[in-house]
Motif scaffolding. Structure first.
Motif, PDB file in Angstrom:
ATOM      1  N   PRO A  75       0.866  -1.182   0.024  1.00  0.00           N
ATOM      2  CA  PRO A  75      -0.024  -0.070   0.021  1.00  0.00           C
ATOM      3  C   PRO A  75       0.851   1.361  -0.169  1.00  0.00           C
ATOM      4  O   PRO A  75       0.436   2.389  -0.572  1.00  0.00           O
ATOM      5  CB  PRO A  75      -0.675  -0.167   1.187  1.00  0.00           C
ATOM      6  CG  PRO A  75      -0.310  -1.136   2.062  1.00  0.00           C
ATOM      7  CD  PRO A  75       0.569  -2.007   1.286  1.00  0.00           C
ATOM      8  N   LEU A  76       1.881   1.257   0.503  1.00  0.00           N
ATOM      9  CA  LEU A  76       2.879   2.306   0.654  1.00  0.00           C
ATOM     10  C   LEU A  76       3.340   2.756  -0.847  1.00  0.00           C
ATOM     11  O   LEU A  76       3.324   3.960  -1.226  1.00  0.00           O
ATOM     12  CB  LEU A  76       4.151   2.176   1.656  1.00  0.00           C
ATOM     13  CG  LEU A  76       3.668   1.967   3.209  1.00  0.00           C
ATOM     14  CD1 LEU A  76       4.959   1.755   3.834  1.00  0.00           C
ATOM     15  CD2 LEU A  76       3.187   3.382   3.434  1.00  0.00           C
ATOM     16  N   THR A 356      -8.003  -4.944   0.887  1.00  0.00           N
ATOM     17  CA  THR A 356      -8.276  -6.206   0.855  1.00  0.00           C
ATOM     18  C   THR A 356      -6.842  -7.201   0.504  1.00  0.00           C
ATOM     19  O   THR A 356      -7.023  -8.445   0.934  1.00  0.00           O
ATOM     20  CB  THR A 356      -9.576  -6.346   0.224  1.00  0.00           C
ATOM     21  OG1 THR A 356      -9.356  -5.787  -1.102  1.00  0.00           O
ATOM     22  CG2 THR A 356     -10.710  -5.960   0.791  1.00  0.00           C
ATOM     23  N   VAL A 357      -6.357  -7.038  -0.642  1.00  0.00           N
ATOM     24  CA  VAL A 357      -5.428  -7.714  -1.062  1.00  0.00           C
ATOM     25  C   VAL A 357      -4.425  -7.722  -0.078  1.00  0.00           C
ATOM     26  O   VAL A 357      -3.572  -8.935   0.060  1.00  0.00           O
ATOM     27  CB  VAL A 357      -5.153  -7.386  -2.634  1.00  0.00           C
ATOM     28  CG1 VAL A 357      -3.942  -8.450  -3.058  1.00  0.00           C
ATOM     29  CG2 VAL A 357      -6.285  -7.533  -3.423  1.00  0.00           C
ATOM     30  N   GLY A 358      -3.906  -6.484   0.274  1.00  0.00           N
ATOM     31  CA  GLY A 358      -2.687  -6.337   0.850  1.00  0.00           C
ATOM     32  C   GLY A 358      -2.820  -6.923   2.509  1.00  0.00           C
ATOM     33  O   GLY A 358      -1.786  -7.664   3.012  1.00  0.00           O
ATOM     34  N   LEU A 359      -4.010  -7.004   2.855  1.00  0.00           N
ATOM     35  CA  LEU A 359      -4.468  -7.520   4.360  1.00  0.00           C
ATOM     36  C   LEU A 359      -4.375  -9.018   3.839  1.00  0.00           C
ATOM     37  O   LEU A 359      -3.850  -9.639   4.992  1.00  0.00           O
ATOM     38  CB  LEU A 359      -5.961  -7.161   4.681  1.00  0.00           C
ATOM     39  CG  LEU A 359      -5.953  -7.546   6.018  1.00  0.00           C
ATOM     40  CD1 LEU A 359      -5.517  -6.908   7.141  1.00  0.00           C
ATOM     41  CD2 LEU A 359      -7.486  -7.684   6.218  1.00  0.00           C
ATOM     42  N   ALA A 360      -4.624  -9.415   3.016  1.00  0.00           N
ATOM     43  CA  ALA A 360      -4.565 -11.062   2.750  1.00  0.00           C
ATOM     44  C   ALA A 360      -3.102 -11.369   2.984  1.00  0.00           C
ATOM     45  O   ALA A 360      -3.037 -12.666   3.758  1.00  0.00           O
ATOM     46  CB  ALA A 360      -5.150 -11.227   1.453  1.00  0.00           C
ATOM     47  N   PHE A 361      -2.195 -10.877   2.524  1.00  0.00           N
ATOM     48  CA  PHE A 361      -0.830 -11.188   2.442  1.00  0.00           C
ATOM     49  C   PHE A 361      -0.445 -11.110   3.923  1.00  0.00           C
ATOM     50  O   PHE A 361      -0.022 -11.722   4.636  1.00  0.00           O
ATOM     51  CB  PHE A 361       0.047 -10.225   1.638  1.00  0.00           C
ATOM     52  CG  PHE A 361       0.265 -10.713   0.305  1.00  0.00           C
ATOM     53  CD1 PHE A 361       0.834 -11.872  -0.071  1.00  0.00           C
ATOM     54  CD2 PHE A 361      -0.686 -10.139  -0.616  1.00  0.00           C
ATOM     55  CE1 PHE A 361       0.752 -12.177  -1.540  1.00  0.00           C
ATOM     56  CE2 PHE A 361      -0.578 -10.428  -2.183  1.00  0.00           C
ATOM     57  CZ  PHE A 361      -0.111 -11.595  -2.418  1.00  0.00           C
ATOM     58  N   GLY A 362      -0.691  -9.859   4.563  1.00  0.00           N
ATOM     59  CA  GLY A 362      -0.323  -9.707   6.103  1.00  0.00           C
ATOM     60  C   GLY A 362      -0.965 -10.588   6.846  1.00  0.00           C
ATOM     61  O   GLY A 362      -0.203 -11.037   7.902  1.00  0.00           O
ATOM     62  N   MET A 363      -2.020 -10.818   6.894  1.00  0.00           N
ATOM     63  CA  MET A 363      -2.892 -12.009   7.688  1.00  0.00           C
ATOM     64  C   MET A 363      -2.308 -13.317   7.418  1.00  0.00           C
ATOM     65  O   MET A 363      -2.036 -14.026   8.335  1.00  0.00           O
ATOM     66  CB  MET A 363      -4.052 -12.105   7.531  1.00  0.00           C
ATOM     67  CG  MET A 363      -5.035 -10.815   7.912  1.00  0.00           C
ATOM     68  SD  MET A 363      -4.830 -10.656   9.861  1.00  0.00           S
ATOM     69  CE  MET A 363      -3.804  -9.320   9.909  1.00  0.00           C
ATOM     70  N   GLY A 364      -1.680 -13.639   6.223  1.00  0.00           N
ATOM     71  CA  GLY A 364      -1.178 -14.660   5.983  1.00  0.00           C
ATOM     72  C   GLY A 364       0.267 -14.910   6.724  1.00  0.00           C
ATOM     73  O   GLY A 364       0.837 -15.937   7.018  1.00  0.00           O
ATOM     74  N   ALA A 365       1.022 -13.706   6.848  1.00  0.00           N
ATOM     75  CA  ALA A 365       2.176 -13.744   7.278  1.00  0.00           C
ATOM     76  C   ALA A 365       2.186 -13.880   8.781  1.00  0.00           C
ATOM     77  O   ALA A 365       2.928 -14.776   9.502  1.00  0.00           O
ATOM     78  CB  ALA A 365       2.913 -12.244   7.291  1.00  0.00           C
ATOM     79  N   ILE A 366       1.132 -13.284   9.480  1.00  0.00           N
ATOM     80  CA  ILE A 366       1.055 -13.418  10.858  1.00  0.00           C
ATOM     81  C   ILE A 366       0.601 -14.751  11.059  1.00  0.00           C
ATOM     82  O   ILE A 366       1.182 -15.396  12.045  1.00  0.00           O
ATOM     83  CB  ILE A 366       0.028 -12.518  11.540  1.00  0.00           C
ATOM     84  CG1 ILE A 366       0.325 -10.947  11.469  1.00  0.00           C
ATOM     85  CG2 ILE A 366      -0.303 -12.671  12.924  1.00  0.00           C
ATOM     86  CD1 ILE A 366      -0.618  -9.869  11.644  1.00  0.00           C
TER      87      ILE A 366
END
Length: 414
Positions: A75-76, A356-366
């Protein structure tokens, strides 16, 4: 005079809004190559565990490093390039990926593996928002079709990774990862071509984009109903991402232990899950057009639940079939959740897509770290069993506003 004013406005869309399939197919292919390299990282976990003796927690940290950099930076990068487009950021970003994948093949220790993975994550963070922008610019009036071509490229790349791993990495070991520098180099060359086209198109798009952003600047405040709906969507993305993270990062180990499969055979199981997920992503949009977005989102999660609960208790052949069905059903909601969020907040298309797409990667990371720690703590078999309960959060989908209600929000904000 009125006819004179209408003619120029009709001419512009004809020249600047034709769908440019050549560009869409090239950026879709680059998406395939980029995501194949990114997906090789979790596909290599069984090999890294053997060659370096890594724990599940360390493997989770590797996945966390990859996905978190990609999700936080994405997102940045998108926000920055919205203000100042940078066409040649695309080949530069993939050059970081090239160095990273070479590093994974040659790294002698855990720390250098993590550093290499960070470079791959950075390259992916640069690629995704700019790649999506290219698809938008080449779409003309057929934006749904353009996004389908672009997204299927990425999903196919992810699905191919386990198969490539079985054919290349298992015979060659860790050093086999360095062969993927050829894939990265091909992507860089193609993206130089895309960047040149992108530079030429910038003369057409900025003026229109500025008009759109200024007209949307008054839509800053969201109603409580919209905020609530966004919260439910993000919760569903959280559940989906954790489940996918658990399957892509750890199910291969489970299949090796429970079914006495080889690494190569376990990768075929993972390939079945991912390739059916790519098909589900592609068909999810048309299904939502026919049956409604809320219906597809609800079915995606709750249709997965009985299969995911059953999965740990069935023999290998049945597990293979269930994996294919689970991947297909679960991923039908991937693009639909993005479109649903965009329609909730119509003036913030890029922001909602990134969220939505970025959060999917972030949640997958956590999820990678959390599930890896859980596997070490309570055993891999128990973790996979508990993971099957996660889609029960799909009940939240019934609390989402209907498609008609979302259309009303849309009208009120416009």
């Amino acid at each position: 005079m009125s006819q004179q004013a209408v003619l120029p406005r009709q001419k512009t869309p004809n020249t600047s809004e034709a769908t440019i399939f050549k560009i869409l197919f090239v950026i879709g292919l680059c998406h395939l190559l980029n995501d194949a390299i990114q997906a090789v990282v979790p596909a290599m976990f069984p090999i890294l565990e053997k060659s370096m003796g890594l724990s599940f927690t360390q493997l989770g940290i590797i996945a966390f490093s990859l996905n978190m950099v990609s999700s936080v930076m994405q997102p940045l990068v998108g926000y920055f390039t919205d203000k100042k487009p940078m066409p040649f950021a695309l080949p530069v970003g993939l050059s970081f990926t090239l160095v990273g994948v070479l590093g994974i093949g040659l790294a002698p220790n855990f720390a250098l593996i993590v550093l290499s993975v960070l470079l791959i994550g950075l390259g992916s963070a640069v690629f995704h928002p700019e790649g999506s922008r290219v698809a938008y610019m080449a779409a003309g009036t057929r934006r749904g079709l353009a996004q389908s071509i672009y997204q299927v490229g990425g999903n196919t790349g992810q699905a191919l990774a386990p198969l490539i791993t079985a054919l290349i990495l298992v015979p060659l070991g860790q050093i086999g990862a360095s062969w993927f520098t050829i894939v990265a180099a091909l992507a860089v060359i193609l993206l130089i071509y895309i960047a040149k086209w992108y530079s030429e198109r910038l003369a057409v798009f900025p003026a229109r984009k500025q008009r759109n952003s200024s007209s949307n600047s008054q839509q800053e405040r969201l109603s409580s109903d919209v905020k609530k709906a966004l919260g439910f969507i993000l919760l569903l993305i959280f559940a989906r991402s954790w489940y996918i993270s658990g399957m892509t990062n750890f199910y291969a180990f489970y299949a090796i232990k429970e079914y006495a499969l080889t690494i190569k055979q376990s990768q075929i199981f993972l390939f079945a899950f991912l390739v059916s997920g790519a098909l589900g992503t592609f068909l999810g949009g048309p299904l939502a057009d026919r049956f409604g977005k809320k219906t597809v989102i609800s079915f995606s999660m709750l249709g997965t639940l009985p299969l995911s609960i059953l999965l740990p208790y069935v023999p290998p052949l049945v597990a293979f079939i269930i994996l294919m069905l689970t991947g297909f059903i679960l991923m039908t909601s991937f693009s639909v959740t993005v479109v649903y969020a965009q329609e909730l907040v119509p003036g913030k298309i890029g922001t909602m897509s990134g969220l939505t797409v970025g959060l999917a990667f972030g949640m997958g990371a956590i999820g990678s770290v959390g599930l890896g720690y859980l596997a070490d703590l309570i055993s891999l078999q128990t973790m996979i069993t508990w993971l099957g309960m996660l889609p029960i959060l799909g009940l939240t989908a019934f609390l989402l506003p209907s498609d008609r209600k979302v259309a009303e929000f849309n009208r009120k904000s416009s």
